[in-house]
Design a protein around this motif. Structure first.
Motif: not given
Length: 179
Positions: A88-95
């Motif tokens: 909820p605090h960051v915006n990046c892809p999760v792989f």
């Protein structure tokens, strides 16, 4: 010779170093940060009233604009359990591998709007660009399917995050562990 100098590579343990659980490590090169694993741990008997323990995400939140991806080695709680508290605090892809993706999807779908998460799968041996870093999942044998180490290519060479592994010639899914 400044253009010939290599970027400093920083390995920043946010949890899991010298303890069981809470596995979470940031790797930074220049303005690019990746995270390997995002796990939790469970409290000991002295932590009355505490249900879970998560890493301190302050560094990641303060540097969220430099975050290029979160890479998950396998689907155990001590490697994925804190994702609902960071995302909820960051915006990046999760792989993650397909099996780990499914486990993460189910976990996140219970706790947050899954449509807001950029969740992606990889195949063992893929090379994933993450800013100036390149991440290659490497198959390892463990007690859960599709476990992998992460070989991160930096300007200084390869940094290998082993994840959890066991020395066994055949994994629980019948695949050879060192493929």
């Amino acid at each position: 010779y400044p253009d010939k100098l290599m970027s400093l590579v920083q390995v920043i343990p946010l949890g899991g170093a010298g303890e069981i659980g809470k596995n979470c490590t940031a790797l930074r090169q220049g303005d690019d940060i990746i995270v390997i694993d995002c796990g939790l741990s469970f409290p000991n008997e002295e932590m009355f009233g505490v249900d879970i323990v998560i890493p301190d995400f302050t560094y990641l939140i303060e540097n969220r604009d430099k975050l290029r991806g979160i890479f998950i080695t396998h689907a155990h709680e001590d490697h994925i359990g804190a994702l609902p508290y960071l995302l909820p605090h960051v915006n990046c892809p999760v792989f993650a591998s397909p099996f780990t993706y499914a486990m993460i999807y189910a976990k996140l779908d219970e706790r947050m709007d899954i449509k807001s998460v950029d969740l992606r799968t990889f195949a063992i041996g893929d090379i994933i660009d993450a800013g100036s870093l390149k991440v290659e999942p490497v198959r390892v044998t463990h007690s859960i399917p599709e476990a992998c180490a992460m070989a991160v290519r930096t300007d200084q060479g390869i940094v290998l995050f082993t994840g959890d592994f066991k020395l066994d010639s055949v994994d629980m899914d019948g695949m050879v562990g060192h493929r």
